[in-house]
Design a protein around this motif. Structure first.
Motif, PDB file in Angstrom:
ATOM      1  N   GLY A 164       8.513  35.958  73.241  1.00  0.00           N
ATOM      2  CA  GLY A 164       9.155  37.068  73.926  1.00  0.00           C
ATOM      3  C   GLY A 164      10.577  37.346  73.493  1.00  0.00           C
ATOM      4  N   GLN A 165      11.003  36.738  72.409  1.00  0.00           N
ATOM      5  CA  GLN A 165      12.363  36.960  71.926  1.00  0.00           C
ATOM      6  C   GLN A 165      12.373  37.310  70.452  1.00  0.00           C
ATOM      7  OE1 GLN A 165      15.059  33.790  72.963  1.00  0.00           O
ATOM      8  NE2 GLN A 165      14.018  33.384  74.893  1.00  0.00           N
ATOM      9  N   GLY A 166      13.501  37.814  69.991  1.00  0.00           N
ATOM     10  CA  GLY A 166      13.657  38.076  68.571  1.00  0.00           C
ATOM     11  C   GLY A 166      13.984  36.808  67.814  1.00  0.00           C
ATOM     12  N   PRO A 167      13.742  36.788  66.521  1.00  0.00           N
ATOM     13  CA  PRO A 167      14.067  35.601  65.719  1.00  0.00           C
ATOM     14  C   PRO A 167      15.568  35.312  65.727  1.00  0.00           C
ATOM     15  CG  PRO A 167      12.615  37.096  64.519  1.00  0.00           C
ATOM     16  CD  PRO A 167      13.085  37.832  65.720  1.00  0.00           C
ATOM     17  N   PRO A 182       4.522  34.747  57.245  1.00  0.00           N
ATOM     18  CA  PRO A 182       3.694  34.801  58.453  1.00  0.00           C
ATOM     19  C   PRO A 182       4.128  33.847  59.551  1.00  0.00           C
ATOM     20  CG  PRO A 182       2.572  33.622  56.721  1.00  0.00           C
ATOM     21  CD  PRO A 182       3.816  34.172  56.097  1.00  0.00           C
ATOM     22  N   LEU A 211      18.527  32.984  63.555  1.00  0.00           N
ATOM     23  CA  LEU A 211      18.737  32.275  62.299  1.00  0.00           C
ATOM     24  C   LEU A 211      19.041  30.793  62.534  1.00  0.00           C
ATOM     25  CD1 LEU A 211      19.090  32.627  59.178  1.00  0.00           C
ATOM     26  CD2 LEU A 211      21.555  32.773  59.648  1.00  0.00           C
ATOM     27  N   PHE A 266       9.766  38.803  55.541  1.00  0.00           N
ATOM     28  CA  PHE A 266       9.348  37.644  56.309  1.00  0.00           C
ATOM     29  C   PHE A 266       7.966  37.141  55.926  1.00  0.00           C
ATOM     30  CE2 PHE A 266      12.593  37.039  59.558  1.00  0.00           C
ATOM     31  CZ  PHE A 266      13.346  38.187  59.382  1.00  0.00           C
ATOM     32  N   TYR A 276      14.219  31.073  60.323  1.00  0.00           N
ATOM     33  CA  TYR A 276      14.476  31.584  61.663  1.00  0.00           C
ATOM     34  C   TYR A 276      13.569  30.876  62.662  1.00  0.00           C
ATOM     35  CZ  TYR A 276      16.996  35.744  59.909  1.00  0.00           C
ATOM     36  OH  TYR A 276      17.898  36.604  59.329  1.00  0.00           O
ATOM     37  N   GLN A 302      11.668  31.651  66.328  1.00  0.00           N
ATOM     38  CA  GLN A 302      11.317  32.715  67.264  1.00  0.00           C
ATOM     39  C   GLN A 302      10.605  32.124  68.471  1.00  0.00           C
ATOM     40  OE1 GLN A 302       8.699  35.833  65.835  1.00  0.00           O
ATOM     41  NE2 GLN A 302       9.414  37.260  67.398  1.00  0.00           N
TER      42      GLN A 302
END
Lengths: 113, 116
Positions: free
Chosen positions: A40-43, A106, A45, A104, A35, A37
């Motif tokens: 300030g956003q979500g991951p 790190p 794919l 997930f 993913y 990222q």
């Protein structure tokens, strides 16, 4: 039980340089994900593997990004050449099958100068 | 297209206040629902998940979430927050059996700041 392992944790490179990220999934997890990222956003794919087969790479920018999972265990994601806009966190996740819970790592924080 | 939205981008609460974070998705079929948390400097961790059964699910650290199918929602709740709950919270949805099987779609995330 060991979790998802990623390396390096941080990487700073100059634009146009190549970079590679490594991921080792949880033992026994046949499904592996990469993913992206942004801050300030979500991951989002990039690619999903079932064993050694890439079954969903529709979001991977194939002109500069590549990935492999040759033996169906660990995986490498490569960018060549890197651009300023590639600065982000690259996350690896794994699960028991595509509908299982994803765990997930790190992440690798990439900064392109 | 399948999507996930989180209503609150930044929430500030005092300790002991109650928390509710909204999450809605757009898809009429079967869904698997997740809340992940990312504490400062740490990786994404699973808080709780819903696959089927009782729509009220309990997770770690006193969190719970309720799946309301008619509202396409999966809101996260905690009756009394602690300073240690300061983190970013992500709602995520998997759409089994669809063209997006295996793809977790995340909301934008909510940053929770708890004041001591």
């Amino acid at each position: 039980e060991a979790g998802v392992v990623q390396s390096p944790r941080y990487k700073i490179i100059e634009k146009k340089q190549p970079v590679a990220f490594w991921c080792n999934p949880i033992s026994g997890h046949n499904t592996l994900y990469w993913y992206l990222q942004n801050l300030g956003q979500g991951p989002e794919l990039l690619i999903r593997y079932e064993n050694e087969e890439a079954v969903d790479d529709s979001q991977l920018p194939k002109d500069r990004f590549s990935a492999e999972r040759l033996k169906g265990v660990d995986s490498t994601l490569k960018i060549q050449p890197a651009e300023l806009g590639d600065s982000a966190v690259y996350l690896c996740a794994s699960s028991l099958g595509p509908e299982g819970t994803q765990y997930f790592g790190p992440g690798t924080r990439l900064l392109v100068l | 297209a399948q999507s996930v939205s989180q209503h609150n981008h930044h929430v500030i609460l005092s300790e002991a206040a109650s928390l509710e974070l909204g999450c809605n998705y757009s898809y009429g079929g079967t869904v698997n629902l997740f809340w992940y948390v990312q504490y400062p400097g740490q990786h994404l961790q699973l808080l709780l998940k819903y696959f089927s059964g009782d729509p009220l699910v309990k997770g770690i650290k006193g969190f719970e979430a309720e799946f309301i199918k008619s509202k396409f929602s999966f809101n996260l709740r905690k009756p009394s927050v602690q300073w240690s709950d300061t983190a970013e919270y992500f709602c995520a949805v998997n759409f089994p059996g669809s063209s997006n099987t295996g793809k977790l779609i995340f909301g934008q995330g909510t940053t929770l700041q708890v004041k001591p």
